[in-house]
Design a protein around this motif. Structure first.
Motif, PDB file in Angstrom:
ATOM      1  N   CYS A  59      34.956  -8.630-154.985  1.00  0.00           N
ATOM      2  CA  CYS A  59      35.934  -9.546-155.592  1.00  0.00           C
ATOM      3  C   CYS A  59      36.890  -8.861-156.568  1.00  0.00           C
ATOM      4  N   GLY A  60      36.582  -7.625-156.977  1.00  0.00           N
ATOM      5  CA  GLY A  60      37.475  -6.896-157.869  1.00  0.00           C
ATOM      6  C   GLY A  60      37.429  -7.347-159.314  1.00  0.00           C
ATOM      7  N   MET A  61      36.374  -8.061-159.696  1.00  0.00           N
ATOM      8  CA  MET A  61      36.207  -8.534-161.072  1.00  0.00           C
ATOM      9  C   MET A  61      34.878  -8.021-161.626  1.00  0.00           C
ATOM     10  N   ALA A  62      34.855  -7.704-162.917  1.00  0.00           N
ATOM     11  CA  ALA A  62      33.621  -7.229-163.541  1.00  0.00           C
ATOM     12  C   ALA A  62      32.537  -8.277-163.355  1.00  0.00           C
ATOM     13  N   THR A  63      31.419  -7.841-162.790  1.00  0.00           N
ATOM     14  CA  THR A  63      30.312  -8.747-162.479  1.00  0.00           C
ATOM     15  C   THR A  63      29.027  -8.143-163.006  1.00  0.00           C
ATOM     16  N   PHE A  64      28.199  -8.986-163.591  1.00  0.00           N
ATOM     17  CA  PHE A  64      26.954  -8.552-164.210  1.00  0.00           C
ATOM     18  C   PHE A  64      25.800  -9.394-163.666  1.00  0.00           C
ATOM     19  N   TRP A  65      24.579  -8.971-164.003  1.00  0.00           N
ATOM     20  CA  TRP A  65      23.401  -9.780-163.757  1.00  0.00           C
ATOM     21  C   TRP A  65      22.935 -10.265-165.115  1.00  0.00           C
ATOM     22  N   SER A  66      22.938 -11.577-165.319  1.00  0.00           N
ATOM     23  CA  SER A  66      22.476 -12.130-166.589  1.00  0.00           C
ATOM     24  C   SER A  66      20.956 -12.018-166.643  1.00  0.00           C
ATOM     25  N   THR A  67      20.460 -11.175-167.532  1.00  0.00           N
ATOM     26  CA  THR A  67      19.017 -10.968-167.645  1.00  0.00           C
ATOM     27  C   THR A  67      18.337 -12.138-168.351  1.00  0.00           C
ATOM     28  N   SER A  68      19.084 -12.914-169.125  1.00  0.00           N
ATOM     29  CA  SER A  68      18.475 -14.066-169.803  1.00  0.00           C
ATOM     30  C   SER A  68      18.428 -15.286-168.876  1.00  0.00           C
ATOM     31  N   ARG A  69      19.418 -15.422-167.998  1.00  0.00           N
ATOM     32  CA  ARG A  69      19.452 -16.568-167.084  1.00  0.00           C
ATOM     33  C   ARG A  69      18.981 -16.211-165.677  1.00  0.00           C
ATOM     34  N   ASN A  70      18.788 -14.919-165.421  1.00  0.00           N
ATOM     35  CA  ASN A  70      18.396 -14.437-164.085  1.00  0.00           C
ATOM     36  C   ASN A  70      19.350 -14.949-163.009  1.00  0.00           C
ATOM     37  N   GLU A  71      20.649 -14.687-163.222  1.00  0.00           N
ATOM     38  CA  GLU A  71      21.643 -15.113-162.250  1.00  0.00           C
ATOM     39  C   GLU A  71      22.872 -14.217-162.305  1.00  0.00           C
ATOM     40  N   LEU A  72      23.629 -14.248-161.233  1.00  0.00           N
ATOM     41  CA  LEU A  72      24.870 -13.499-161.142  1.00  0.00           C
ATOM     42  C   LEU A  72      25.876 -14.066-162.131  1.00  0.00           C
ATOM     43  N   TRP A  73      26.630 -13.180-162.788  1.00  0.00           N
ATOM     44  CA  TRP A  73      27.599 -13.589-163.793  1.00  0.00           C
ATOM     45  C   TRP A  73      28.905 -12.846-163.535  1.00  0.00           C
ATOM     46  N   ILE A  74      29.876 -13.540-162.954  1.00  0.00           N
ATOM     47  CA  ILE A  74      31.212 -12.980-162.795  1.00  0.00           C
ATOM     48  C   ILE A  74      31.959 -13.315-164.077  1.00  0.00           C
ATOM     49  N   LYS A  75      32.244 -12.294-164.874  1.00  0.00           N
ATOM     50  CA  LYS A  75      32.879 -12.510-166.176  1.00  0.00           C
ATOM     51  C   LYS A  75      34.200 -13.250-165.976  1.00  0.00           C
ATOM     52  N   GLY A  76      34.328 -14.386-166.639  1.00  0.00           N
ATOM     53  CA  GLY A  76      35.553 -15.170-166.597  1.00  0.00           C
ATOM     54  C   GLY A  76      35.527 -16.341-165.638  1.00  0.00           C
ATOM     55  N   LYS A  77      34.474 -16.452-164.858  1.00  0.00           N
ATOM     56  CA  LYS A  77      34.429 -17.539-163.867  1.00  0.00           C
ATOM     57  C   LYS A  77      34.502 -18.915-164.529  1.00  0.00           C
ATOM     58  N   THR A  78      33.873 -19.074-165.688  1.00  0.00           N
ATOM     59  CA  THR A  78      33.950 -20.368-166.381  1.00  0.00           C
ATOM     60  C   THR A  78      35.027 -20.381-167.468  1.00  0.00           C
ATOM     61  N   SER A  79      35.271 -19.244-168.124  1.00  0.00           N
ATOM     62  CA  SER A  79      36.225 -19.203-169.236  1.00  0.00           C
ATOM     63  C   SER A  79      37.657 -18.907-168.802  1.00  0.00           C
ATOM     64  N   GLY A  80      37.818 -18.288-167.625  1.00  0.00           N
ATOM     65  CA  GLY A  80      39.144 -17.849-167.194  1.00  0.00           C
ATOM     66  C   GLY A  80      39.498 -16.461-167.710  1.00  0.00           C
ATOM     67  N   ASP A  81      38.635 -15.889-168.533  1.00  0.00           N
ATOM     68  CA  ASP A  81      38.886 -14.566-169.107  1.00  0.00           C
ATOM     69  C   ASP A  81      38.296 -13.482-168.213  1.00  0.00           C
ATOM     70  N   TYR A  82      38.859 -13.343-167.011  1.00  0.00           N
ATOM     71  CA  TYR A  82      38.389 -12.358-166.044  1.00  0.00           C
ATOM     72  C   TYR A  82      38.689 -10.941-166.504  1.00  0.00           C
ATOM     73  N   LEU A  83      37.906 -10.002-166.001  1.00  0.00           N
ATOM     74  CA  LEU A  83      38.130  -8.581-166.233  1.00  0.00           C
ATOM     75  C   LEU A  83      38.377  -7.937-164.874  1.00  0.00           C
ATOM     76  N   LYS A  84      39.651  -7.671-164.561  1.00  0.00           N
ATOM     77  CA  LYS A  84      40.036  -7.108-163.265  1.00  0.00           C
ATOM     78  C   LYS A  84      39.657  -5.630-163.226  1.00  0.00           C
ATOM     79  N   ILE A  85      38.905  -5.237-162.220  1.00  0.00           N
ATOM     80  CA  ILE A  85      38.434  -3.857-162.108  1.00  0.00           C
ATOM     81  C   ILE A  85      39.555  -2.955-161.615  1.00  0.00           C
ATOM     82  N   GLU A  86      39.785  -1.887-162.356  1.00  0.00           N
ATOM     83  CA  GLU A  86      40.723  -0.845-161.946  1.00  0.00           C
ATOM     84  C   GLU A  86      39.959   0.266-161.222  1.00  0.00           C
TER      85      GLU A  86
END
Length: 141
Positions: A59-86
């Protein structure tokens, strides 16, 4: 200590148990750092598993694994503050990754300043010589 005091206060209260919690999250992860490609500012340090890396590549966006929620976390998916990967870099021992990103929103941190604007990154306070915390920029308060 309340959540607000932890995120906005001047009292140092480091969580030295974080890596133990990560080790017990039932996911194979490694550190994933998001750095502003233009300024060099470190925005976020999180964790990524294979799914997070594959998703980031797709997807070209910074994506993490939330260790506290045990789920995929695409930064900005809920806030709109995406981090576009260069680009994505890997360290010499291949045990951490670096997302070089361009912020696509108002900030990268989930916390907000007094005006309700997301802070540019998560490292908005420094430890003073007395062991207290102070904001690095008055606009971040």
């Amino acid at each position: 200590m309340t959540h607000d005091e932890l995120e906005n206060g001047s009292v140092l209260n480091l969580d030295f148990t974080k890596l133990r919690k990560v080790a017990n999250c039932d996911a194979d992860v490694l550190p994933a750092i998001a750095q502003d490609a233009k300024t060099g500012e470190v925005l976020i340090v999180g964790y990524a598993n294979q799914l997070a890396l594959d998703t980031a590549l797709e997807c070209g966006m910074a994506t993490f694994w939330s260790t506290s929620r045990n789920e995929l976390w695409i930064k900005g998916k809920t806030s709109g503050d995406y981090l576009k990967i260069e680009e994505i870099r890997v360290n010499c021992e291949q045990n951490s990754i670096l997302y070089k990103v361009t912020p696509a929103g108002k900030g990268a941190c989930h916390t907000k300043n007094k005006d309700g604007v997301a802070r540019s990154g998560c490292y908005y306070r420094r430890i003073t010589g007395e062991g207290a915390l102070e904001f690095t920029d008055p606009a971040q308060v």
